[in-house]
Design an enzyme around this catalytic site. Structure first.
Site, short mmCIF file in Angstrom:
data_model
loop_
_atom_site.label_atom_id
_atom_site.label_comp_id
_atom_site.label_asym_id
_atom_site.label_seq_id
_atom_site.Cartn_x
_atom_site.Cartn_y
_atom_site.Cartn_z
N LYS A 61 0.81 -1.22 0.00
CA LYS A 61 0.00 0.00 0.00
C LYS A 61 0.84 1.27 0.00
O LYS A 61 2.06 1.24 0.19
CB LYS A 61 -0.98 -0.02 1.18
CG LYS A 61 -2.09 -1.05 0.98
CD LYS A 61 -3.15 -1.01 2.06
CE LYS A 61 -4.28 -2.00 1.75
NZ LYS A 61 -5.31 -2.02 2.81
N ARG B 198 -2.90 -10.06 5.76
CA ARG B 198 -3.37 -10.16 4.36
C ARG B 198 -2.29 -9.61 3.44
O ARG B 198 -1.93 -8.44 3.53
CB ARG B 198 -4.68 -9.38 4.22
CG ARG B 198 -5.31 -9.39 2.83
CD ARG B 198 -6.61 -8.59 2.84
NE ARG B 198 -7.26 -8.56 1.54
CZ ARG B 198 -6.99 -7.67 0.58
NH1 ARG B 198 -6.09 -6.72 0.80
NH2 ARG B 198 -7.64 -7.70 -0.58
#
Length: 271
Positions: free
Chosen positions: A215, A249
């Site tokens: 991210k 995740r």
């Protein structure tokens, strides 16, 4: 916590969730696994690399997304892949969606978990769909704009509201996972603050999922493009394990599984 046909004991071993994006515009691997054969090959790779759960997503939720994909198009993308995964592999499957219609279709296809990036707040029917199917849900913290009066306190209040929606719908306590939402409704600095305060969210008593893989918080910190964020992701995974997250995740399963297991070995030594 039982997800599908597997029991997960967070106190013994952290669960690693492998990400499968079947969307052409994902921020990290857009279009790479849109072809069903490529998607299934990648699932097989992730399982070999140690993934405990596969999380299937059919819509890009990268920063700036307008969330305009309708449920029917999302269903067309994800359901054939989910059906093939369930037919070919013995692994729990999570569906990343905030549409109740997609969730229904996914549950009918065999998914074991719904990963809702809006924490049941986007679609008023979502909580009831999950409760009726008795599947696990991950409630992700999110806001349309990163505007807060008291940042961490406001996140706690937002997450409490999602939990209340779940409880009202009849979702059992052992069916709930919480995700503080790295990359959702937060600035760069706020994302770092959440990563540094993950332990605060144990106050609710639910297992925590942490998803920072590739991210922008990593890209902005290290000034790296999406494809070069493996090491940064591993750092966040290690932090997640050290701060008691039950689920991590990630896109790069092999590298993160190794880092997670090494971190666990150190933390459990002498106990």
């Amino acid at each position: 916590m039982k997800i599908g046909n597997r029991e997960f004991q967070a106190t013994e071993s952290v669960c690693v969730m492998g990400i499968l994006n079947v969307t052409p515009d994902s921020f990290s691997d857009g279009g790479k696994y849109a072809d069903p054969d490529q998607a299934l090959f990648h699932v097989e790779e992730m399982i070999k690399d140690g993934a405990d759960i596969i999380d299937v997503g059919g819509e890009s939720t990268k920063p700036g997304s307008d969330y305009s994909l309708d449920a029917d198009r999302e269903i067309e993308r994800v359901i054939p892949v989910i059906e093939q995964i369930k037919a070919r592999f013995d692994i729990p499957v999570s569906l990343d969606t905030y549409h109740s219609k997609t969730a229904r279709a996914g549950i009918a296809a065999g998914v074991d978990m719904i990963n809702d990036i809006w924490g049941l707040k986007y679609d008023p029917e979502m909580a009831g769909v999950i409760a009726g199917a008795d599947v696990v849900c991950c409630l992700v913290h999110n806001r349309k704009e990163p505007v807060y009066q008291n940042f961490l306190k406001d996140i706690v209040l937002d997450m409490a509201a999602s939990i209340h929606l779940a409880e009202q719908a009849g979702i059992a306590n052992d069916r709930i996972i919480l995700d503080p939402g790295i990359g959702f409704g937060k600035t760069y600095e706020q994302n770092l603050a959440v990563l540094n305060a993950l332990e605060e969210f144990h106050m609710f008593g639910y297992p925590l999922l942490m998803g920072a893989s590739r991210k922008s918080v990593i890209g902005n910190t290290l000034d790296l493009p999406v494809g070069d964020r493996v090491e940064g992701t591993i750092a966040t995974s290690v932090i997640g394990v050290m701060k008691g997250c039950a689920f991590i995740r990630v896109h790069d399963v092999k590298e993160n599984v190794r880092a997670v297991r090494m971190t666990e070995a150190i933390l459990h030594a002498g106990k």
